[in-house]
Design a protein around this motif. Sequence first.
Motif, PDB file in Angstrom:
ATOM      1  N   SER A  57      -3.528  -8.076   3.033  1.00 56.06           N
ATOM      2  CA  SER A  57      -2.830  -9.366   3.042  1.00 56.06           C
ATOM      3  C   SER A  57      -2.692  -9.948   4.446  1.00 56.06           C
ATOM      4  CB  SER A  57      -1.445  -9.218   2.409  1.00 56.06           C
ATOM      5  OG  SER A  57      -0.664  -8.341   3.194  1.00 56.06           O
ATOM      6  N   LEU A  58      -2.940  -9.136   5.452  1.00 56.58           N
ATOM      7  CA  LEU A  58      -2.833  -9.603   6.825  1.00 56.58           C
ATOM      8  C   LEU A  58      -4.188 -10.046   7.373  1.00 56.58           C
ATOM      9  CD1 LEU A  58      -0.579  -6.741   8.164  1.00 56.58           C
ATOM     10  CD2 LEU A  58       0.128  -9.013   7.463  1.00 56.58           C
ATOM     11  N   GLY A  59      -5.212 -10.117   6.516  1.00 57.81           N
ATOM     12  CA  GLY A  59      -6.553 -10.471   6.968  1.00 57.81           C
ATOM     13  C   GLY A  59      -7.275  -9.213   7.394  1.00 57.81           C
ATOM     14  N   GLU A  60      -7.782  -9.201   8.603  1.00 55.76           N
ATOM     15  CA  GLU A  60      -8.515  -8.057   9.108  1.00 55.76           C
ATOM     16  C   GLU A  60      -7.584  -6.912   9.477  1.00 55.76           C
ATOM     17  OE1 GLU A  60     -11.196  -9.094  12.181  1.00 55.76           O
ATOM     18  OE2 GLU A  60     -11.695  -7.031  12.631  1.00 55.76           O
ATOM     19  N   GLY A  61      -6.352  -7.208   9.689  1.00 56.20           N
ATOM     20  CA  GLY A  61      -5.358  -6.213  10.069  1.00 56.20           C
ATOM     21  C   GLY A  61      -4.257  -6.907  10.834  1.00 56.20           C
ATOM     22  N   PRO A  62      -3.193  -6.206  11.167  1.00 58.51           N
ATOM     23  CA  PRO A  62      -2.116  -6.820  11.928  1.00 58.51           C
ATOM     24  C   PRO A  62      -2.605  -7.364  13.264  1.00 58.51           C
ATOM     25  CG  PRO A  62      -1.375  -4.795  10.947  1.00 58.51           C
ATOM     26  CD  PRO A  62      -2.859  -4.879  10.724  1.00 58.51           C
ATOM     27  N   LEU A  63      -1.851  -8.264  13.795  1.00 60.33           N
ATOM     28  CA  LEU A  63      -2.214  -8.934  15.026  1.00 60.33           C
ATOM     29  C   LEU A  63      -2.121  -7.988  16.202  1.00 60.33           C
ATOM     30  CD1 LEU A  63      -0.187 -12.100  14.184  1.00 60.33           C
ATOM     31  CD2 LEU A  63      -2.591 -11.698  13.770  1.00 60.33           C
ATOM     32  N   SER A  64      -2.864  -8.253  17.254  1.00 61.27           N
ATOM     33  CA  SER A  64      -2.975  -7.250  18.294  1.00 61.27           C
ATOM     34  C   SER A  64      -2.280  -7.548  19.600  1.00 61.27           C
ATOM     35  CB  SER A  64      -4.441  -6.971  18.585  1.00 61.27           C
ATOM     36  OG  SER A  64      -5.047  -8.115  19.139  1.00 61.27           O
ATOM     37  N   PHE A  97       6.995  -0.736  11.758  1.00 60.78           N
ATOM     38  CA  PHE A  97       7.513  -1.681  10.776  1.00 60.78           C
ATOM     39  C   PHE A  97       8.720  -1.087  10.056  1.00 60.78           C
ATOM     40  CE2 PHE A  97       4.215   0.779   8.586  1.00 60.78           C
ATOM     41  CZ  PHE A  97       4.842   1.170   7.414  1.00 60.78           C
ATOM     42  N   THR A  98       9.429  -1.954   9.371  1.00 60.04           N
ATOM     43  CA  THR A  98      10.523  -1.552   8.495  1.00 60.04           C
ATOM     44  C   THR A  98       9.998  -1.637   7.074  1.00 60.04           C
ATOM     45  OG1 THR A  98      12.137  -2.460  10.039  1.00 60.04           O
ATOM     46  CG2 THR A  98      12.893  -2.092   7.788  1.00 60.04           C
ATOM     47  N   THR A  99      10.301  -0.661   6.247  1.00 57.96           N
ATOM     48  CA  THR A  99       9.786  -0.685   4.879  1.00 57.96           C
ATOM     49  C   THR A  99      10.330  -1.891   4.105  1.00 57.96           C
ATOM     50  OG1 THR A  99      11.590   0.739   4.104  1.00 57.96           O
ATOM     51  CG2 THR A  99       9.505   1.821   4.716  1.00 57.96           C
ATOM     52  N   SER A 100       9.492  -2.416   3.235  1.00 55.43           N
ATOM     53  CA  SER A 100       9.922  -3.518   2.369  1.00 55.43           C
ATOM     54  C   SER A 100      10.865  -3.011   1.288  1.00 55.43           C
ATOM     55  CB  SER A 100       8.715  -4.207   1.727  1.00 55.43           C
ATOM     56  OG  SER A 100       7.950  -3.288   0.964  1.00 55.43           O
ATOM     57  N   GLN A 101      10.776  -1.738   0.963  1.00 54.94           N
ATOM     58  CA  GLN A 101      11.638  -1.124  -0.047  1.00 54.94           C
ATOM     59  C   GLN A 101      12.876  -0.526   0.607  1.00 54.94           C
ATOM     60  OE1 GLN A 101      10.873  -1.075  -3.491  1.00 54.94           O
ATOM     61  NE2 GLN A 101       9.387  -2.554  -2.723  1.00 54.94           N
ATOM     62  N   SER A 102      13.966  -0.502  -0.135  1.00 54.55           N
ATOM     63  CA  SER A 102      15.200   0.160   0.295  1.00 54.55           C
ATOM     64  C   SER A 102      15.389   1.412  -0.542  1.00 54.55           C
ATOM     65  CB  SER A 102      16.396  -0.781   0.130  1.00 54.55           C
ATOM     66  OG  SER A 102      16.265  -1.883   0.985  1.00 54.55           O
ATOM     67  N   TYR A 103      16.001   2.424   0.047  1.00 54.29           N
ATOM     68  CA  TYR A 103      16.134   3.723  -0.597  1.00 54.29           C
ATOM     69  C   TYR A 103      17.547   4.259  -0.461  1.00 54.29           C
ATOM     70  CZ  TYR A 103      11.117   3.414   0.208  1.00 54.29           C
ATOM     71  OH  TYR A 103       9.821   2.984   0.261  1.00 54.29           O
ATOM     72  N   ALA A 104      17.978   5.024  -1.463  1.00 53.38           N
ATOM     73  CA  ALA A 104      19.249   5.731  -1.373  1.00 53.38           C
ATOM     74  C   ALA A 104      19.102   6.812  -0.307  1.00 53.38           C
ATOM     75  CB  ALA A 104      19.616   6.359  -2.710  1.00 53.38           C
ATOM     76  N   GLY A 105      20.167   7.085   0.421  1.00 52.28           N
ATOM     77  CA  GLY A 105      20.117   8.054   1.508  1.00 52.28           C
ATOM     78  C   GLY A 105      19.869   9.478   1.064  1.00 52.28           C
ATOM     79  N   ASP A 158       8.384  -6.143   7.756  1.00 47.12           N
ATOM     80  CA  ASP A 158       7.944  -5.015   6.942  1.00 47.12           C
ATOM     81  C   ASP A 158       6.451  -4.771   7.092  1.00 47.12           C
ATOM     82  OD1 ASP A 158       6.576  -6.813   5.251  1.00 47.12           O
ATOM     83  OD2 ASP A 158       8.076  -6.711   3.673  1.00 47.12           O
ATOM     84  N   GLU A 159       5.929  -3.891   6.273  1.00 46.89           N
ATOM     85  CA  GLU A 159       4.526  -3.517   6.348  1.00 46.89           C
ATOM     86  C   GLU A 159       3.571  -4.670   6.048  1.00 46.89           C
ATOM     87  OE1 GLU A 159       5.938  -1.958   2.240  1.00 46.89           O
ATOM     88  OE2 GLU A 159       6.786  -2.357   4.216  1.00 46.89           O
ATOM     89  N   PHE A 160       4.077  -5.721   5.410  1.00 50.96           N
ATOM     90  CA  PHE A 160       3.267  -6.899   5.084  1.00 50.96           C
ATOM     91  C   PHE A 160       3.535  -8.061   6.040  1.00 50.96           C
ATOM     92  CE2 PHE A 160       3.954  -4.594   1.074  1.00 50.96           C
ATOM     93  CZ  PHE A 160       2.634  -4.306   0.750  1.00 50.96           C
ATOM     94  N   ALA A 161       4.291  -7.832   7.106  1.00 49.09           N
ATOM     95  CA  ALA A 161       4.671  -8.834   8.113  1.00 49.09           C
ATOM     96  C   ALA A 161       5.693  -9.840   7.576  1.00 49.09           C
ATOM     97  CB  ALA A 161       3.445  -9.562   8.682  1.00 49.09           C
ATOM     98  N   ALA A 162       6.347  -9.506   6.492  1.00 47.21           N
ATOM     99  CA  ALA A 162       7.401 -10.343   5.912  1.00 47.21           C
ATOM    100  C   ALA A 162       8.762  -9.864   6.422  1.00 47.21           C
ATOM    101  CB  ALA A 162       7.351 -10.251   4.383  1.00 47.21           C
TER     102      ALA A 162
END
Length: 183
Positions: A3-10, A29-37, A112-116
């Motif tokens: 989704s970032l094209g060729e890859g994240p920006l450099s 990055f920070t995960t897009s998902q949240s998790y219980a501790g 996050d991992e998708f740059a969102a």
Amino acid sequence: MNSLGEGPLSNEVNGQPAFGPCVNCKYAFTTSQSYAGNGFGGLAGVDSKCQIAANSAGIGGTYKAWISGSSVSASARLAHSGEPYRRTDGFIVANNWTDLTDGILIRSMDRDEFAAPSPPYVWTGTRADGSADGFLHCDNWATISSLDAGTYGVAGSLSSYWTAFDYRDSCPSQYLGLYCFQQ
């Protein structure tokens, strides 16, 4: 192609990201998902959440979580890179490990991992210098007790609050993100 094209920006030009794959840098990055501790089964389980997130975004490499347990700190668990750490949108977070652990980030870890935009709060159990934050690690991220607590950071912060803002009680009922660093 992800989704970032060729890859994240450099890299950055005049404070803005320049397009292209990340070369001579490490993704962070920070995960897009949240998790219980308590939902990890220990540090290996936490790391697997980072690897799954990176794989789902098509980001290559091996990833570990910025997280400490009772017997090992994030500083001891993660590789100390001499290369810049970059978010998946291309902005530099820190110039190297020393810069990452000096208490002030160049840019926040709020992507996050998708740059969102990422979840606002992140489990860490870790101080800004990478050391473990005492007993605040949700009983090694595997507790079943609602009495255990864990240190968390604020993904949008540039100060030491990015990793050690406060702690949350009731680890099983608190859902927060994770910081992931390419090794």
